[in-house]
Design a protein around this motif. Structure first.
Motif, mmCIF file in Angstrom:
data_model
loop_
_atom_site.group_PDB
_atom_site.id
_atom_site.type_symbol
_atom_site.label_atom_id
_atom_site.label_comp_id
_atom_site.label_asym_id
_atom_site.label_seq_id
_atom_site.Cartn_x
_atom_site.Cartn_y
_atom_site.Cartn_z
ATOM 1 N N ASP A 197 0.804 -1.214 0.000
ATOM 2 C CA ASP A 197 0.000 0.000 0.000
ATOM 3 C C ASP A 197 0.843 1.272 0.000
ATOM 4 N N ALA A 198 2.141 1.153 0.149
ATOM 5 C CA ALA A 198 3.004 2.321 0.330
ATOM 6 C C ALA A 198 3.236 3.064 -0.986
ATOM 7 N N LEU A 199 3.247 4.385 -0.894
ATOM 8 C CA LEU A 199 3.530 5.235 -2.050
ATOM 9 C C LEU A 199 5.013 5.560 -2.160
ATOM 10 N N PHE A 200 5.734 5.484 -1.026
ATOM 11 C CA PHE A 200 7.172 5.737 -1.005
ATOM 12 C C PHE A 200 7.856 4.656 -0.177
ATOM 13 N N SER A 201 9.061 4.326 -0.542
ATOM 14 C CA SER A 201 9.867 3.383 0.217
ATOM 15 C C SER A 201 11.330 3.749 0.036
ATOM 16 N N GLY A 202 12.049 3.910 1.150
ATOM 17 C CA GLY A 202 13.454 4.271 1.063
ATOM 18 C C GLY A 202 13.703 5.596 0.378
#
Length: 219
Positions: A197-202
């Motif tokens: 579900d994440a829009l950003f990672s790292g």
């Protein structure tokens, strides 16, 4: 595509000058800070404010909410803000709570009603939002939290490919409903939500984030 944001707070914890900040009076204790910020120019550029966050889940009674609304939120109408009702959960207590609030808050200027929903069936989401709209007296809505979450083994699995499809269907539907003024996918970062579900990672946009940014969530 993202033109506004909120962070469940009466303060701009992470300012984004290119986007409209929508402040929230998240809890009863936020009332004084929220009110003072608003009347002293702290929300310049904000067209609206949001009421309490999931009061049905956080021990805020309808009577307490009505009292605090009249003290800290209703006066802001005179300062030009549009007023968003408390945002209830999609749990069993949510809809009854907000219906009682609307009924009890006589003379209150409720310009729109925020709501939250989690699940993995896009058709169920659409049905819930449509019913919610009718139940709150056909007031315009903001869907300020929603995402794909699998609650039982009989529900669709929120794997990454399914989430792409789920976001595509739900956001296209929301954009086609004249009574939905704004919507906000949950959430931003993989550190506190499921990776799918994440829009950003790292620090970088995920594939889902790219889908949201480039085409408004639609597939």
């Amino acid at each position: 595509y993202i033109t506004w944001y909120y962070d469940w707070s009466p303060s701009k914890a992470n300012p984004q000058p290119q986007r409209e900040f929508i402040p929230m009076c998240r809890s009863l204790s936020d009332g004084p800070t929220f009110y003072n910020n608003a009347v002293n120019g702290g929300y310049g550029g904000s067209s609206a404010v949001l009421g309490f966050n999931e009061p049905d889940q956080n021990g805020i009674s309808v009577a307490q909410a009505v009292s605090a609304w009249k003290q800290y939120i209703e006066p802001l109408k005179a300062y030009g803000f549009r007023l968003g009702a408390p945002a209830v959960s999609s749990g069993p207590s949510g809809l009854p709570w907000i219906k009682s609030f609307i009924s009890w808050c006589s003379g209150c200027s409720i310009d729109f009603v925020p709501l939250h929903w989690y699940g993995s069936n896009a058709n169920s989401f659409e049905g819930y939002v449509s019913n919610f709209y009718s139940q709150v007296g056909y007031r315009n809505l903001w869907v300020t939290e929603f995402a794909c979450v699998q609650y039982s083994s009989s529900d669709p699995d929120c794997n990454q490919n399914y989430v792409y499809s789920f976001m595509g269907q739900t956001t296209a539907w929301l954009d086609s409903q004249s009574f939905v003024e704004r919507w906000s996918w949950f959430g931003m970062y993989a550190s506190n939500i499921p990776n799918s579900d994440a829009l950003f990672s790292g620090g970088s946009r995920t594939g889902l984030g790219n889908q949201l940014i480039t085409v408004g969530g639609h597939t």
